[in-house]
Design a protein around this motif. Sequence first.
Motif, mmCIF file in Angstrom:
data_model
loop_
_atom_site.group_PDB
_atom_site.id
_atom_site.type_symbol
_atom_site.label_atom_id
_atom_site.label_comp_id
_atom_site.label_asym_id
_atom_site.label_seq_id
_atom_site.Cartn_x
_atom_site.Cartn_y
_atom_site.Cartn_z
ATOM 1 N N MET A 155 5.890 -81.798 7.253
ATOM 2 C CA MET A 155 6.773 -80.936 8.039
ATOM 3 C C MET A 155 7.701 -80.117 7.141
ATOM 4 O O MET A 155 8.046 -78.979 7.466
ATOM 5 N N ALA A 156 8.105 -80.683 6.011
ATOM 6 C CA ALA A 156 8.897 -79.905 5.057
ATOM 7 C C ALA A 156 8.081 -78.718 4.553
ATOM 8 O O ALA A 156 8.592 -77.599 4.421
ATOM 9 N N GLY A 157 6.799 -78.948 4.292
ATOM 10 C CA GLY A 157 5.920 -77.853 3.892
ATOM 11 C C GLY A 157 5.749 -76.830 4.993
ATOM 12 O O GLY A 157 5.691 -75.618 4.731
ATOM 13 N N PHE A 158 5.691 -77.294 6.232
ATOM 14 C CA PHE A 158 5.545 -76.391 7.372
ATOM 15 C C PHE A 158 6.748 -75.455 7.482
ATOM 16 O O PHE A 158 6.592 -74.250 7.710
ATOM 17 N N VAL A 159 7.955 -76.005 7.324
ATOM 18 C CA VAL A 159 9.167 -75.188 7.412
ATOM 19 C C VAL A 159 9.206 -74.156 6.302
ATOM 20 O O VAL A 159 9.483 -72.975 6.538
ATOM 21 N N VAL A 160 8.909 -74.582 5.084
ATOM 22 C CA VAL A 160 8.897 -73.649 3.954
ATOM 23 C C VAL A 160 7.861 -72.552 4.182
ATOM 24 O O VAL A 160 8.116 -71.368 3.935
ATOM 25 N N GLY A 161 6.690 -72.922 4.674
ATOM 26 C CA GLY A 161 5.647 -71.941 4.943
ATOM 27 C C GLY A 161 6.030 -70.954 6.021
ATOM 28 O O GLY A 161 5.671 -69.767 5.955
ATOM 29 N N SER A 162 6.780 -71.412 7.027
ATOM 30 C CA SER A 162 7.214 -70.537 8.117
ATOM 31 C C SER A 162 8.089 -69.405 7.597
ATOM 32 O O SER A 162 8.010 -68.271 8.090
ATOM 33 N N PHE A 163 8.918 -69.694 6.601
ATOM 34 C CA PHE A 163 9.757 -68.657 6.010
ATOM 35 C C PHE A 163 8.969 -67.817 5.000
ATOM 36 O O PHE A 163 9.149 -66.601 4.909
ATOM 37 N N ALA A 164 8.102 -68.469 4.254
ATOM 38 C CA ALA A 164 7.366 -67.768 3.194
ATOM 39 C C ALA A 164 6.413 -66.729 3.754
ATOM 40 O O ALA A 164 6.156 -65.699 3.116
ATOM 41 N N VAL A 165 5.881 -66.954 4.965
ATOM 42 C CA VAL A 165 4.874 -66.047 5.505
ATOM 43 C C VAL A 165 5.430 -64.657 5.762
ATOM 44 O O VAL A 165 4.683 -63.671 5.827
ATOM 45 N N SER A 166 6.755 -64.543 5.908
ATOM 46 C CA SER A 166 7.363 -63.230 6.157
ATOM 47 C C SER A 166 7.839 -62.549 4.887
ATOM 48 O O SER A 166 8.308 -61.412 4.928
ATOM 49 N N ALA A 167 7.711 -63.237 3.743
ATOM 50 C CA ALA A 167 8.214 -62.667 2.490
ATOM 51 C C ALA A 167 7.305 -61.572 1.952
ATOM 52 O O ALA A 167 7.767 -60.617 1.332
#
Length: 321
Positions: free
Chosen positions: A250-262
């Motif tokens: 889930m920590a990876g999921f949260v980081v990925g959720s932000f990274a996808v818009s970068a």
Amino acid sequence: MKRKLTRILKIGIPLFLGVFLVWYSLGNSSPEERQRLWESIVEAKTFWIAVSFILGTLSHLSRAHRWKYMLEPMGYQSSLPNRFMAVMAAYLANFGIPRSGEVLRAVTMSTYEEVPFEKGFGTIISERVADLLILMLIIGGVILLQTDELLLYLDQQNINPFYTFLFAIGIVACILLGISIVRRSSWLPFRKIREIAKGLLEGMKSILRMEQKWAFIFHTILIWTLYVLMFYVIKLSLPETSDTAFNIIMAGFVVGSFAVSATNGGIGVYPLAVGGILIFFGVEKNGAEAFGWISWATQTAVVLLFGGLSFILLPLLNNKK
């Protein structure tokens, strides 16, 4: 000329950033590490990747279905295929110009379902607000589960949460000041902005007029449950991550959720960010990086397939319109 240059920069800079990060990451790896990473990706269990693909597709179908609950209170009936294709075409457009998909989605419904652009765009903003609330709840849950580890990570990265909080408050204050100026001014461009905002507001208010609020809430929860499951099952495709705890995933999921818009569609940033946070929590390097790349590739495949088909089928299936 200036407008053309601005458009090129909007597309080029995020894309360049993503490609650079991929090059930089692989360039800092030894040939043996790159070989092991490639072997991990190739040897991943395709069954779980296929399951992830299906879950991702279902999440987009649920999003398209949920949209009708916001359009109907304004008196607009629309077909599920058109809503689904509008959603997928929008996701694909974001690979070209970040955040352009929302505009294209509203334009698509205006073209093929006669939903005024401002109202359609307003419903999309309302959707994003609902999605943001769910994401904030997920982030809150992850922080509670990983408080000590996250504070240690921020400290290692020299990130002060207090300064980040102050920066966020400053941004909010600037936004509120800008809104106040636009509301009070009689300048023609600001009056036009107020007219557009009025249509957007009507679209956003549709969430309050919904007769099927619980159906909307159900699909909102379903969408994010499918997102999490789409991400989670990837761990079962790799022996290095199969035993990884849920809270770490889930920590990876949260980081990925932000990274996808970068960057455009998360190119470069998403797999490296997800892999990096998993490595931080003790997952073996090759397995963590392979997890990031497979997760990104699966989500991208869903968008490329159905987004590409949507661009082709929308005009064909609506040729009378």
